[in-house]
Design a protein around this motif. Sequence first.
Motif, PDB file in Angstrom:
ATOM      1  N   TRP A   8     -42.926  -4.622   3.141  1.00 22.02           N
ATOM      2  CA  TRP A   8     -41.877  -4.398   4.145  1.00 22.02           C
ATOM      3  C   TRP A   8     -41.846  -2.931   4.567  1.00 22.02           C
ATOM      4  O   TRP A   8     -41.790  -2.621   5.762  1.00 22.02           O
ATOM      5  N   ALA A  11     -44.880  -2.233   6.685  1.00 20.40           N
ATOM      6  CA  ALA A  11     -44.731  -2.836   8.010  1.00 20.40           C
ATOM      7  C   ALA A  11     -43.809  -2.001   8.895  1.00 20.40           C
ATOM      8  O   ALA A  11     -44.118  -1.767  10.071  1.00 20.40           O
ATOM      9  N   ASN A  35     -46.691 -10.776  11.557  1.00 20.82           N
ATOM     10  CA  ASN A  35     -46.520 -10.487  10.129  1.00 20.82           C
ATOM     11  C   ASN A  35     -47.819 -10.691   9.356  1.00 20.82           C
ATOM     12  O   ASN A  35     -48.088  -9.966   8.402  1.00 20.82           O
ATOM     13  N   GLN A  63     -42.969 -19.035   8.521  1.00 24.96           N
ATOM     14  CA  GLN A  63     -43.176 -18.626   9.905  1.00 24.96           C
ATOM     15  C   GLN A  63     -43.115 -19.818  10.869  1.00 24.96           C
ATOM     16  O   GLN A  63     -42.344 -19.788  11.818  1.00 24.96           O
ATOM     17  N   THR A  67     -39.178 -18.789  11.423  1.00 26.64           N
ATOM     18  CA  THR A  67     -39.268 -17.637  12.319  1.00 26.64           C
ATOM     19  C   THR A  67     -39.624 -18.045  13.748  1.00 26.64           C
ATOM     20  O   THR A  67     -38.957 -17.628  14.702  1.00 26.64           O
ATOM     21  N   GLU A 102     -38.125 -12.544   9.655  1.00 25.02           N
ATOM     22  CA  GLU A 102     -39.403 -11.856   9.538  1.00 25.02           C
ATOM     23  C   GLU A 102     -39.481 -11.069   8.234  1.00 25.02           C
ATOM     24  O   GLU A 102     -40.535 -11.016   7.594  1.00 25.02           O
ATOM     25  N   GLN A 103     -38.372 -10.471   7.823  1.00 19.55           N
ATOM     26  CA  GLN A 103     -38.362  -9.743   6.551  1.00 19.55           C
ATOM     27  C   GLN A 103     -38.580 -10.705   5.390  1.00 19.55           C
ATOM     28  O   GLN A 103     -39.329 -10.395   4.446  1.00 19.55           O
ATOM     29  N   GLU A 105     -40.203 -13.529   5.578  1.00 20.73           N
ATOM     30  CA  GLU A 105     -41.602 -13.935   5.688  1.00 20.73           C
ATOM     31  C   GLU A 105     -42.524 -12.890   5.056  1.00 20.73           C
ATOM     32  O   GLU A 105     -43.447 -13.231   4.301  1.00 20.73           O
ATOM     33  N   LEU A 106     -42.255 -11.615   5.319  1.00 23.64           N
ATOM     34  CA  LEU A 106     -43.061 -10.556   4.705  1.00 23.64           C
ATOM     35  C   LEU A 106     -42.880 -10.529   3.194  1.00 23.64           C
ATOM     36  O   LEU A 106     -43.832 -10.284   2.456  1.00 23.64           O
TER      37      LEU A 106
END
Length: 161
Positions: A8, A11, A35, A63, A67, A102-103, A105-106
């Motif tokens: 994170w 990214a 991602n 995702q 997402t 998204e966070q 997912e990462l």
Amino acid sequence: MSLENPLWQYALTLYSRPGVEQCCLQLQDQGAVVNRLLFACWLASQGIKLDHDRLHQSGNRWQPEVTRPLRAVRFRVREQLAALPEAEACYRALRQAELVAEQLELMLLWQDGQSWLPDSEVGAALFRHNLQQALGEPYNRVSGVLLLQLQSAAIALLDDD
């Protein structure tokens, strides 16, 4: 697991580099999962070669199931803003929810990558390989110029450390 993990942080740092956000959004418009591209760059920065099959065997369905649908709803609401300006708060809430998704997912990608060991020398060839593996089939449909721009930004980030 932690939302505040090394992937994170990487990214956020890479995405904030000049031109990277726009590059990633254009790649996303061409079918790339941003991602996964960021994960590929992070792995390359660690000397870890990404394997497309291993990435897809992880079972990470966040995702496509969370997402991407959130993004689609946000886009639909955005299209309605001119006719329905009262929907602005809904749009902002969806944008925030998408960022948190998204966070997450990462975080899941980072968790998957924890068992992968460094096996390659860090360099342009590894970044290129990992980006190609992260893209899979869409590799031939996305702009090589944009991929090179992302790769160059990721390599420059290494030089800054």
